[in-house]
Design a protein around this motif. Structure first.
Motif, PDB file in Angstrom:
ATOM      1  N   ARG A 147      -2.611  21.270  -0.895  1.00 52.94           N
ATOM      2  CA  ARG A 147      -1.627  21.021   0.383  1.00 52.94           C
ATOM      3  C   ARG A 147      -1.420  19.347   0.357  1.00 52.94           C
ATOM      4  NH1 ARG A 147      -1.517  22.931   5.922  1.00 52.94           N
ATOM      5  NH2 ARG A 147      -0.854  21.102   7.082  1.00 52.94           N
ATOM      6  N   GLN A 148      -2.177  18.916  -0.024  1.00 51.42           N
ATOM      7  CA  GLN A 148      -2.066  17.223  -0.216  1.00 51.42           C
ATOM      8  C   GLN A 148      -1.032  16.906  -1.284  1.00 51.42           C
ATOM      9  OE1 GLN A 148      -5.194  14.983  -2.072  1.00 51.42           O
ATOM     10  NE2 GLN A 148      -4.755  13.176  -1.215  1.00 51.42           N
ATOM     11  N   LEU A 149      -1.186  17.799  -2.197  1.00 47.85           N
ATOM     12  CA  LEU A 149       0.083  17.411  -3.153  1.00 47.85           C
ATOM     13  C   LEU A 149       1.523  17.847  -2.578  1.00 47.85           C
ATOM     14  CD1 LEU A 149       1.277  17.007  -6.131  1.00 47.85           C
ATOM     15  CD2 LEU A 149       0.530  19.189  -6.927  1.00 47.85           C
ATOM     16  N   ALA A 150       1.461  19.011  -1.890  1.00 43.95           N
ATOM     17  CA  ALA A 150       2.824  19.301  -1.184  1.00 43.95           C
ATOM     18  C   ALA A 150       3.058  18.354  -0.277  1.00 43.95           C
ATOM     19  CB  ALA A 150       2.511  20.700  -0.477  1.00 43.95           C
ATOM     20  N   GLU A 151       2.327  17.785   0.492  1.00 42.18           N
ATOM     21  CA  GLU A 151       2.816  16.668   1.380  1.00 42.18           C
ATOM     22  C   GLU A 151       3.263  15.574   0.765  1.00 42.18           C
ATOM     23  OE1 GLU A 151      -0.575  17.808   5.004  1.00 42.18           O
ATOM     24  OE2 GLU A 151      -0.939  16.341   3.554  1.00 42.18           O
ATOM     25  N   ALA A 152       2.446  14.832  -0.336  1.00 38.87           N
ATOM     26  CA  ALA A 152       2.894  13.845  -1.081  1.00 38.87           C
ATOM     27  C   ALA A 152       4.613  14.183  -1.692  1.00 38.87           C
ATOM     28  CB  ALA A 152       1.992  13.492  -2.082  1.00 38.87           C
ATOM     29  N   LEU A 153       4.639  15.418  -2.190  1.00 36.20           N
ATOM     30  CA  LEU A 153       5.880  15.696  -2.756  1.00 36.20           C
ATOM     31  C   LEU A 153       7.225  15.694  -1.522  1.00 36.20           C
ATOM     32  CD1 LEU A 153       5.040  18.477  -5.329  1.00 36.20           C
ATOM     33  CD2 LEU A 153       5.933  16.177  -6.046  1.00 36.20           C
ATOM     34  N   ALA A 203       6.779  13.946   1.177  1.00 41.34           N
ATOM     35  CA  ALA A 203       7.341  12.695   1.893  1.00 41.34           C
ATOM     36  C   ALA A 203       7.761  11.838   0.603  1.00 41.34           C
ATOM     37  CB  ALA A 203       5.900  12.272   2.033  1.00 41.34           C
ATOM     38  N   GLY A 204       7.969  12.107  -0.610  1.00 45.93           N
ATOM     39  CA  GLY A 204       8.459  11.430  -1.692  1.00 45.93           C
ATOM     40  C   GLY A 204       7.796  10.252  -1.859  1.00 45.93           C
ATOM     41  N   VAL A 205       6.490  10.300  -1.963  1.00 38.04           N
ATOM     42  CA  VAL A 205       5.624   9.036  -2.314  1.00 38.04           C
ATOM     43  C   VAL A 205       6.190   8.443  -3.665  1.00 38.04           C
ATOM     44  CG1 VAL A 205       3.401   8.426  -3.100  1.00 38.04           C
ATOM     45  CG2 VAL A 205       3.567  10.082  -1.155  1.00 38.04           C
ATOM     46  N   PRO A 206       6.207   7.299  -3.882  1.00 38.99           N
ATOM     47  CA  PRO A 206       6.973   6.750  -5.137  1.00 38.99           C
ATOM     48  C   PRO A 206       6.167   7.053  -6.375  1.00 38.99           C
ATOM     49  CG  PRO A 206       6.946   5.305  -3.307  1.00 38.99           C
ATOM     50  CD  PRO A 206       6.139   6.216  -2.864  1.00 38.99           C
ATOM     51  N   ILE A 207       4.615   7.050  -6.342  1.00 40.55           N
ATOM     52  CA  ILE A 207       4.223   7.631  -7.766  1.00 40.55           C
ATOM     53  C   ILE A 207       2.806   8.536  -7.311  1.00 40.55           C
ATOM     54  CG2 ILE A 207       2.461   6.583  -9.517  1.00 40.55           C
ATOM     55  CD1 ILE A 207       4.156   3.957  -9.433  1.00 40.55           C
ATOM     56  N   ILE A 208       2.739   9.650  -7.688  1.00 41.45           N
ATOM     57  CA  ILE A 208       1.894  10.789  -7.333  1.00 41.45           C
ATOM     58  C   ILE A 208       1.399  11.034  -8.702  1.00 41.45           C
ATOM     59  CG2 ILE A 208       1.514  13.009  -6.596  1.00 41.45           C
ATOM     60  CD1 ILE A 208       4.326  12.759  -5.057  1.00 41.45           C
ATOM     61  N   ILE A 209      -0.297  10.894  -8.291  1.00 43.80           N
ATOM     62  CA  ILE A 209      -1.020  11.281  -9.675  1.00 43.80           C
ATOM     63  C   ILE A 209      -1.869  12.602  -9.521  1.00 43.80           C
ATOM     64  CG2 ILE A 209      -3.099  10.289 -11.130  1.00 43.80           C
ATOM     65  CD1 ILE A 209      -2.444   7.621 -10.063  1.00 43.80           C
ATOM     66  N   THR A 210      -1.653  13.508 -10.134  1.00 41.24           N
ATOM     67  CA  THR A 210      -2.270  14.661 -10.022  1.00 41.24           C
ATOM     68  C   THR A 210      -2.747  15.279 -11.302  1.00 41.24           C
ATOM     69  OG1 THR A 210      -1.966  16.993  -9.046  1.00 41.24           O
ATOM     70  CG2 THR A 210      -0.145  15.746  -9.847  1.00 41.24           C
ATOM     71  N   THR A 211      -3.357  16.405 -11.220  1.00 40.19           N
ATOM     72  CA  THR A 211      -3.526  17.639 -12.204  1.00 40.19           C
ATOM     73  C   THR A 211      -2.799  18.509 -12.285  1.00 40.19           C
ATOM     74  OG1 THR A 211      -5.278  18.649 -11.054  1.00 40.19           O
ATOM     75  CG2 THR A 211      -5.915  16.914 -12.191  1.00 40.19           C
ATOM     76  N   LEU A 212      -2.578  19.176 -13.404  1.00 38.29           N
ATOM     77  CA  LEU A 212      -1.487  20.120 -13.642  1.00 38.29           C
ATOM     78  C   LEU A 212      -1.960  21.476 -12.763  1.00 38.29           C
ATOM     79  CD1 LEU A 212       1.141  20.618 -14.985  1.00 38.29           C
ATOM     80  CD2 LEU A 212      -0.198  21.591 -16.857  1.00 38.29           C
ATOM     81  N   GLN A 213      -3.271  21.652 -12.693  1.00 38.56           N
ATOM     82  CA  GLN A 213      -3.663  22.951 -12.223  1.00 38.56           C
ATOM     83  C   GLN A 213      -3.391  23.178 -10.675  1.00 38.56           C
ATOM     84  OE1 GLN A 213      -5.470  20.792 -14.072  1.00 38.56           O
ATOM     85  NE2 GLN A 213      -5.334  22.096 -15.848  1.00 38.56           N
ATOM     86  N   GLN A 258       1.013  -1.169  -0.185  1.00 37.00           N
ATOM     87  CA  GLN A 258      -0.109   0.060  -0.116  1.00 37.00           C
ATOM     88  C   GLN A 258       0.957   1.151   0.019  1.00 37.00           C
ATOM     89  OE1 GLN A 258      -2.955  -0.329  -0.530  1.00 37.00           O
ATOM     90  NE2 GLN A 258      -3.626  -2.251   0.242  1.00 37.00           N
ATOM     91  N   GLY A 259       0.271   2.437  -0.580  1.00 34.89           N
ATOM     92  CA  GLY A 259       0.981   3.685  -0.237  1.00 34.89           C
ATOM     93  C   GLY A 259       2.088   3.842  -1.551  1.00 34.89           C
ATOM     94  N   VAL A 260       2.256   2.854  -2.577  1.00 36.40           N
ATOM     95  CA  VAL A 260       3.091   3.294  -3.448  1.00 36.40           C
ATOM     96  C   VAL A 260       2.580   4.349  -4.469  1.00 36.40           C
ATOM     97  CG1 VAL A 260       4.217   1.935  -5.664  1.00 36.40           C
ATOM     98  CG2 VAL A 260       3.937   0.646  -3.395  1.00 36.40           C
ATOM     99  N   VAL A 261       1.222   4.415  -4.468  1.00 37.42           N
ATOM    100  CA  VAL A 261       0.501   5.160  -5.570  1.00 37.42           C
ATOM    101  C   VAL A 261      -0.519   6.055  -4.555  1.00 37.42           C
ATOM    102  CG1 VAL A 261      -1.126   5.575  -7.278  1.00 37.42           C
ATOM    103  CG2 VAL A 261       0.631   3.383  -7.174  1.00 37.42           C
ATOM    104  N   GLN A 262      -0.329   7.348  -4.839  1.00 39.05           N
ATOM    105  CA  GLN A 262      -1.218   8.335  -4.307  1.00 39.05           C
ATOM    106  C   GLN A 262      -1.664   9.353  -5.237  1.00 39.05           C
ATOM    107  OE1 GLN A 262       0.184  10.834  -0.825  1.00 39.05           O
ATOM    108  NE2 GLN A 262      -1.558  11.643  -0.479  1.00 39.05           N
ATOM    109  N   LYS A 263      -3.061   9.339  -5.004  1.00 39.17           N
ATOM    110  CA  LYS A 263      -3.867  10.205  -6.081  1.00 39.17           C
ATOM    111  C   LYS A 263      -4.112  11.348  -5.135  1.00 39.17           C
ATOM    112  CE  LYS A 263      -8.639  10.571  -7.650  1.00 39.17           C
ATOM    113  NZ  LYS A 263      -9.844  10.033  -7.404  1.00 39.17           N
ATOM    114  N   ILE A 264      -3.848  12.525  -5.770  1.00 35.86           N
ATOM    115  CA  ILE A 264      -3.979  13.841  -4.991  1.00 35.86           C
ATOM    116  C   ILE A 264      -5.639  14.256  -5.616  1.00 35.86           C
ATOM    117  CG2 ILE A 264      -3.157  16.441  -4.910  1.00 35.86           C
ATOM    118  CD1 ILE A 264      -1.302  13.987  -4.142  1.00 35.86           C
ATOM    119  N   ASP A 265      -6.433  14.007  -4.643  1.00 36.88           N
ATOM    120  CA  ASP A 265      -7.741  14.398  -5.291  1.00 36.88           C
ATOM    121  C   ASP A 265      -8.471  15.342  -4.377  1.00 36.88           C
ATOM    122  OD1 ASP A 265      -7.777  12.952  -2.900  1.00 36.88           O
ATOM    123  OD2 ASP A 265      -9.360  11.312  -3.742  1.00 36.88           O
TER     124      ASP A 265
END
Length: 1015
Positions: free
Chosen positions: A372-378, A380-390, A361-368
Motif C-alpha cells: 500500500r505504501q508503494l502504491a501511495e508513493a507511485l 504521489a509521484g515521489v521523485p525517488i522510490i526505493i523498494t524490493t521487487l516482491q 526532505q521527501g525526495v527519497v522514500q523508502k518502502i519499508d
C-alpha cells in the motif's frame, strides 16, 4: 632538468585549463593563515550579489569586506567547504552565496549569468603554509576557495606519481589550514604522465590514495592517446577538471559519508569519509545521463561493474541525476526513479547522499512497510522510490482500494507516467513473473489501452487480461531500465545489453589490479592438493617436526570423508593459520551443502572447539526449520542454534571479535560484506555464477589484509577457474604449486650475491626485535641494511638490465610461493621467514626498470602490523635463537609419525609384491585410517596395557574385521580382496596389529625387527 621537465608538465596542464575558462590567480594573493584568496572571494560576491553587498555596506562601511571574509571563514571552518559552496553562508543575518551551480533545467538568463560568473582560478607553485615556504605544484580554486591540489611528477626526470604520493604523506602536514579535512581543499591528485591517484583526506603516512585511471585492456592503468599526441593522463585536465565538469562534481557528486558505529566498549564512534567518484563511476553516470537525455525514455542500460567498484555510490549519483533530468525542450524526462534493491544499507546511503545534494526532505522514500505504501508513493509521484521487487504483484489491488476510498470507483492502474527503474544486482531480479508485474504496474493506463486494442483486433475482447499480461512482457515505452550487476548471465545481457554487450564495464581484473578487491583465486587449494602439500612437508628436512607439524600429520591419517573429520581439519587449519591473519582478527566461512549439514557442522564445530579449549566462537546461518534425520521429532532453527540471536542481528554479531567462524547453507553467499573474512572452507558443489559469487565473499579489502585462503573439499579447480574466467581474464589459481620450487628459487636468489646472509640476519634481528628492544632508530637501521643490496642491484641493472629484471621476477616468485605455501605448511624454518620479510621490504626499494616507468604503490608496508602478526604467529622468536613451537594440540602423535608412515608404505609395497596388486596412496590412506580408528578403540587400549604382542594380536584380529566392515564403502576393492584372501588377512592383521600395539603399549616401542612379520 628535473625542475624544468616538471615545469613543462605544469605548463601543458595550465594551457589547457586557461583555454577552458580558468583564470591565472597569483600565489601572492593567498592568505596562508585563512587558506583562501580573499580578493577573489570578495570580487565574486560583489559581482553577483550587489544588492546584498550594498545592504551590508550600509551597516559596516569600509569594514564590509573584512566582515564578509570573517563570516565566510567561520562558516567554512564550521560547516566545511562543500556545504558552504552548495548552500552559501550567513553574514549578519544575510545569506551570501560563494558559488552558483547550473540548475538542472530552465536556464533562465539570470541563473545562467550567475553560473558564468563563477571564478575558477589556477595557481602554480602556491606557498601555502604560514610556517614554511613549501609549495604545491598546482592549486585550483572556486571563487577564492582552494578545492583541488595537484602534485605533478615527470617519469623522464626519474620521478613518478609514487613520489607525489610519498610527498603528500610525508611532506604535507594535514594540520595546515589548506589541508584540514573538509574545511578547504577537498581532493588531492598525485599525477604523472602515465597514472593519476587521488585522496580526499591527508593523514600523514596513513593517507589512502585511490587509483584514478581509465583502465586499459580490462586491467589497471591508462591506454596511450589514440592519436599519439598527448599524455596518457590528459583526461584528468581535459575532461575531469574542466570548468563545467569540476563545478558539476562539486554540485552533484562529492558527498560526505558519515558512519556511526558502536565499539565493543559501547562507545559511539563517528567516521567521516569524503567521497569523490572514481573515474569509472563518473564516466558511467555521465554516459547514462547523456544517453537518456538524447535517446529519451524506453531504453535499457546494463552496467557490468565488478565487486569493489563502489556500486552503491554509483546508484545514488545516477538516481539523483535521473530524478532531475530534463531534455532539450526543458521537459522533465522521468516522473519517478524506482530503485529495486534487497540491500538495507543502500536505502540509508541513498537518502543521506541525496539529502546532501539538495537539502529537501521527501525526495527519497523508502518502502519499508507494505505494498500500500508503494502504491501511495507511485500515485504521489515521489521523485525517488526505493523498494524490493516482491511488493509489485500486490500494487494493483492496493491502487483499486485507494481509489475506492476516495470514492473514484475501483481504478487499479496508475496514470501513464515515465519511470527510470534502477536494478541493483540485475541477475537475481530481472527474470520471472515478478519483474513482469513491475512492468504491468508501471505501464499504467497506456498499457491497458494497448491491451484493449490488441484484444479488439483479435476479436477476443473478453480476454483483455490475457493481452494485458502479454503486453507487459515486452519493452515498455514509458520505462528505462538501468541494470547493475557484477556477474551478468547470458539472459541478463540479452535483456538489458546492447548487442549482447554492457553499456559500461569495470572488470574484476581492474578492481583486483587497482587494489579494491582481493584476488580470491590466488590462494585457492583443493583438499587433494592440500593433502599432497602436507604429505610433502612430512618428509621435508626444512619443516621442523614440532607440535605444529604433528597436528598436520593427523590430517594425513584423517583423510576427511565425514563431517567430524572435516571439522577437525578446518578448525585446526583456522587455529594454526587463519586466526593470526589481518592483525589477529581474521574470520572464516564454511559453505555447507545443505541445511542439515550446516546443523551437523555447527554441532561438530562447537564440540571440537570446546574439547580443545580454543578461543573460537561460531555462528550458523540457514533459513526455516530443519528436521533431524536421526532423532524423530527433533528440529533445529538458526535462532535457537545461535543461542537466541535474532536473524537480522547476525551480521553485526559476527563482526564482533570473539565470533570467528560462520557456517552457512544457502545464506550470506551473496551480498554479504565482511572485510575480515579471510578463509573459506567449501564443502558444497559450486558452479558458474554461484562459484564466483560465493568465493567473492572473501574479496573485500582491509588495511591489514594481504591475502585470502580457500580450502575446497569437493570442487574441481578447473571448473572454478572456468567460472571466474568469464568475468576475469588472467586469474591464476594456487593449485599448481610445488613446494620444491620454493627452495630452488631461494637457492638461485642466495647465489646471486645481491644480498648477503649476514644482511638478511641483521635485518631480521632488528625487524623481529621484542617490543622492549624496539627503538625509533629501527626504521633507519633497516633502510641502511636494505640500501646495500639496492646498490648491488643498481650495479647489475646498469650492466645487464635483463638479468636484473629476471632477478626481480625470482624475488616476486619467492614472495608469492612462500605467502601461499606458508598458509598450508607450518614451515618452522626461520630462514625462510627471515628471507621473506627481508625481500618483501627490499622489493619496495628496488629502482624501477630503466626503460619506461614502473609502479609500486605498495609503499612502506605497515611495519608494525606486519611485525605484530608475524610475532603472534610464532613463526620466529629470535630472542630464543630457534623457532618457537606453536602451541597446537598436545596429545597428538607419539614421536613415531614418520617411522610409522614409512612402515605403512612398505606394507603396500609388500602386498603389491606378494599379491601382484596395484595398491596406491589411497589404499595406504585406508590402512592409515584403520590404524587410527583401532588406536581409539577402548577394548584394544586395555588389551595393549596388559598383554604381550602375540596375545594382543588375537584380540586385534576380531576388532580389525569389524573396522573393515564399517568402512567397506570407502574402499570396496580393498575390502573384497581382504575378505577373500586369508593370506592377505594374515599379513595385514599382523602389520597393523604391531603398529597399533606399538602406539598403545605402555612398555614403549620395541624394535620393529621383533614384531613386524617378515615379508
Amino acid at each position: 632538468m628535473k625542475r624544468t621537465s616538471e615545469a613543462a608538465f605544469e605548463t601543458a596542464i595550465e594551457t589547457v585549463l586557461l583555454d577552458d575558462g580558468y583564470t591565472r590567480v597569483d600565489a601572492k594573493g593567498f592568505d596562508r593563515e585563512r587558506a583562501i584568496f580573499p580578493a577573489e572571494a570578495l570580487a565574486f560576491i560583489r559581482a553577483t550579489q550587489g544588492k546584498v553587498w550594498e545592504k551590508l555596506e550600509a551597516l559596516h562601511g569600509e569594514q564590509t569586506g573584512a566582515r564578509v571574509l570573517e563570516s565566510l571563514c567561520k562558516w567554512l571552518d564550521t560547516h566545511g567547504a562543500l556545504a558552504t559552496l552548495r548552500h552559501g553562508f550567513k553574514c549578519f543575518g544575510r545569506t551570501l552565496r560563494i558559488a552558483f551551480f547550473r540548475p538542472a533545467h530552465g536556464l533562465n538568463p539570470e541563473l545562467e549569468a550567475r553560473y558564468q560568473a563563477n571564478r575558477l582560478g589556477l595557481t602554480r607553485q602556491l606557498h601555502f603554509s604560514p610556517k614554511s615556504e613549501k609549495s604545491l605544484d598546482v592549486v585550483l580554486s572556486v571563487n577564492g576557495i582552494p578545492v583541488v591540489t595537484l602534485e605533478l611528477k615527470n617519469p623522464l626526470s626519474g620521478q613518478t606519481a609514487a613520489n607525489a604520493i610519498h610527498q603528500y604523506r610525508h611532506d604535507r602536514d594535514p594540520r595546515e589550514p589548506i589541508f584540514v579535512f573538509t574545511k578547504r581543499s577537498l581532493v588531492h591528485f598525485a599525477v604523472d604522465t602515465e597514472e593519476a591517484h587521488m585522496a580526499t583526506r591527508l593523514a600523514g603516512s596513513s593517507t589512502y590514495f585511490l587509483p584514478f585511471n581509465r583502465g586499459m585492456d580490462g586491467g589497471a592503468g591508462n591506454p596511450p592517446d589514440a592519436q599519439g599526441r598527448n599524455y596518457k593522463t590528459a583526461y584528468l585536465w581535459e575532461e575531469v577538471l574542466q570548468r563545467d565538469s569540476l563545478l558539476d562534481l562539486l554540485a552533484r557528486f562529492l558527498h560526505l559519508d558519515v558512519e556511526e558505529k558502536t565499539t565493543d566498549e559501547g562507545k559511539k564512534v563517528r567516521k567521516e569519509t569524503l567521497i569523490f567518484p572514481r573515474y569509472h563511476q563518473l564516466q558511467a553516470v555521465r554516459r547514462m545521463v547523456a544517453a537518456s537525455a538524447s535517446e529519451g525514455v524506453g531504453h535499457n542500460y546494463l552496467v557490468e561493474h565488478s565487486a569493489g567498484s563502489g556500486k552503491s555510490n554509483t546508484i545514488a549519483w545516477l538516481a539523483h541525476r535521473l530524478s532531475s533530468l530534463h531534455n532539450e525542450r526543458d521537459e522533465r524526462l522521468f516522473d519517478s526513479v524506482v530503485v529495486i534493491t534487497d540491500r538495507v544499507v543502500l536505502d540509508r546511503q541513498l537518502q543521506n547522499t541525496i539529502y546532501q545534494f539538495d537539502h529537501r526532505q521527501g525526495v527519497v522514500q523508502k518502502i519499508d512497510e507494505d505494498s500500500r505504501q508503494l502504491a501511495e508513493a507511485l500515485e504521489a509521484g515521489v521523485p525517488i522510490i526505493i523498494t524490493t521487487l516482491q511488493k509489485f504483484p500486490f500494487v494493483s489491488g492496493q491502487l483499486a482500494k485507494l481509489s475506492e476510498e476516495r470514492g473514484e470507483g475501483s481504478k487499479s492502474h496508475l496514470p501513464t507516467c515515465k519511470y527510470a527503474v534502477i536494478i541493483d544486482e540485475a541477475h537475481s531480479s530481472q527474470s520471472g513473473e515478478t519483474a513482469t508485474e513491475l512492468k504491468g504496474v508501471l505501464g499504467g493506463a497506456e498499457l491497458r489501452k494497448k491491451a484493449q486494442e490488441m484484444a479488439e483486433e483479435e476479436g477476443e475482447v473478453e480476454l483483455e487480461r490475457l493481452f494485458r499480461s502479454m503486453a507487459k512482457r515486452g519493452k515498455q515505452p514509458n520505462m528505462s531500465f538501468f541494470a547493475f550487476t557484477a556477474t551478468p548471465k547470458h539472459k541478463t545481457l540479452a535483456i538489458f545489453g546492447r548487442n549482447g554487450e554492457p553499456f559500461h564495464r569495470y572488470t574484476m581484473r581492474q578492481a583486483i589490479e587497482e587494489g579494491f578487491i582481493e584476488d580470491v583465486l590466488k590462494n585457492y587449494v583443493t583438499y587433494k592438493t592440500y593433502y599432497k602439500l602436507i604429505k610433502k612437508a612430512e618428509d621435508d628436512p626444512n619443516v621442523e617436526r614440532k607440535k605444529a607439524a604433528k597436528a598436520l600429520a593427523r590430517f594425513m591419517r584423517l583423510h576427511p570423508h565425514n563431517i567430524g573429520q572435516k571439522t577437525e581439519v578446518m578448525v585446526e587449519h583456522f587455529q594454526q593459520f587463519t586466526r593470526h591473519k589481518i592483525g589477529g582478527h581474521a574470520k572464516a566461512m564454511v559453505v555447507t551443502g545443505s541445511r542439515l549439514e550446516a546443523v551437523r557442522y555447527k554441532q561438530g564445530f562447537d564440540r571440537y572447539i570446546q574439547e580443545k579449549g580454543y578461543p573460537i566462537k561460531s555462528l550458523v546461518a540457514f533459513s526455516g526449520t530443519v528436521e533431524d534425520d536421526k532423532i524423530p521429532e527433533k528440529s533445529y532453527t538458526e535462532v535457537e542454534m545461535n543461542g537466541g540471536l535474532k536473524e537480522k542481528e547476525l551480521p553485526d554479531t559476527f563482526a564482533k571479535p570473539e565470533f570467528r567462524v560462520l557456517l552457512v547453507a544457502e545464506k550470506y553467499q551473496t551480498g554479504f560484506d565482511q572485510p575480515l573474512l579471510h578463509t573459506m572452507y567449501v564443502d558444497k558443489r559450486l558452479a558458474g555464477i554461484q562459484a564466483v559469487q560465493t568465493l567473492s565473499r572473501l574479496n573485500r579489502t582491509h588495511p591489514l589484509k594481504d591475502d585470502t585462503f580457500v580450502l575446497d573439499f569437493v570442487n574441481d579447480p578447473a571448473e572454478i577457474q572456468e567460472a571466474f574466467r568469464q568475468y576475469y581474464e588472467g586469474s591464476v589459481m594456487g593449485e599448481q604449486v610445488d613446494p620444491d620450487k620454493l627452495y630452488e628459487v631461494k637457492a638461485e636468489l642466495d647465489a646471486s650475491g645481491i644480498y648477503l646472509q649476514t644482511e638478511v640476519a641483521e635485518f631480521a634481528r632488528v625487524f623481529f626485535a621484542p617490543k622492549r628492544r624496539q627503538s625509533p632508530g629501527d626504521h633507519k637501521t633497516m633502510n641502511a641494511i636494505l640500501d646495500q643490496a639496492v646498490a648491488r642491484f643498481v650495479q647489475l641493472q646498469n650492466t645487464e638490465e635483463e638479468e636484473a629484471e629476471l632477478w626481480r621476477g625470482k624475488l616476486q616468485a619467492f614472495r608469492n610461493l612462500y605467502s601461499f605455501l606458508s598458509q598450508v605448511i607450518p614451515y618452522q624454518d626461520s630462514d625462510l621467514e627471515k628471507l621473506f620479510t627481508y625481500l618483501r621490504h627490499l622489493a619496495l626499494k628496488l629502482p624501477k626498470r630503466n626503460s619506461g616507468p614502473g609502479y609500486q604503490f605498495d609503499e612502506e608496508v605497515e611495519l608494525d602490523y606486519y611485525r605484530l602478526q608475524k610475532i603472534s604467529e610464532g613463526s620466529i622468536s629470535l630472542n630464543e635463537g630457534y623457532a618457537k613451537p606453536l602451541d597446537g594440540p598436545r596429545e597428538v602423535g607419539t614421536g613415531l609419525v614418520r617411522e610409522e608412515h614409512v612402515s605403512l608404505s612398505r606394507l603396500i609395497d609388500i602386498i603389491n609384491e606378494r599379491f601382484g596388486g596395484e595398491l596406491n596412496e589411497a589404499d595406504q590412506l585406508f590402512f592409515d585410517q584403520i590404524a587410527e580408528a583401532a588406536s581409539q578403540n577402548e577394548a584394544l587400549q586395555k588389551a595393549a596395557e596388559v598383554n604381550s604382542l602375540d596375545k594382543f594380536q588375537l584380540v586385534f584380529r576380531q576388532v580389525l574385521e569389524s573396522l573393515f566392515i564399517e568402512r567397506m564403502e570407502l574402499n570396496e576393492e580393498l575390502f573384497t580382496d581382504y575378505m577373500g584372501k586369508p593370506d592377505m588377512q594374515e599379513l595385514v592383521s599382523k602389520w597393523l596389529g604391531s603398529q597399533v600395539y606399538e602406539r598403545l603399549s605402555p612398555r614403549g616401542p620395541r624394535s620393529s625387527g621383533d614384531m613386524a612379520p617378515k615379508a
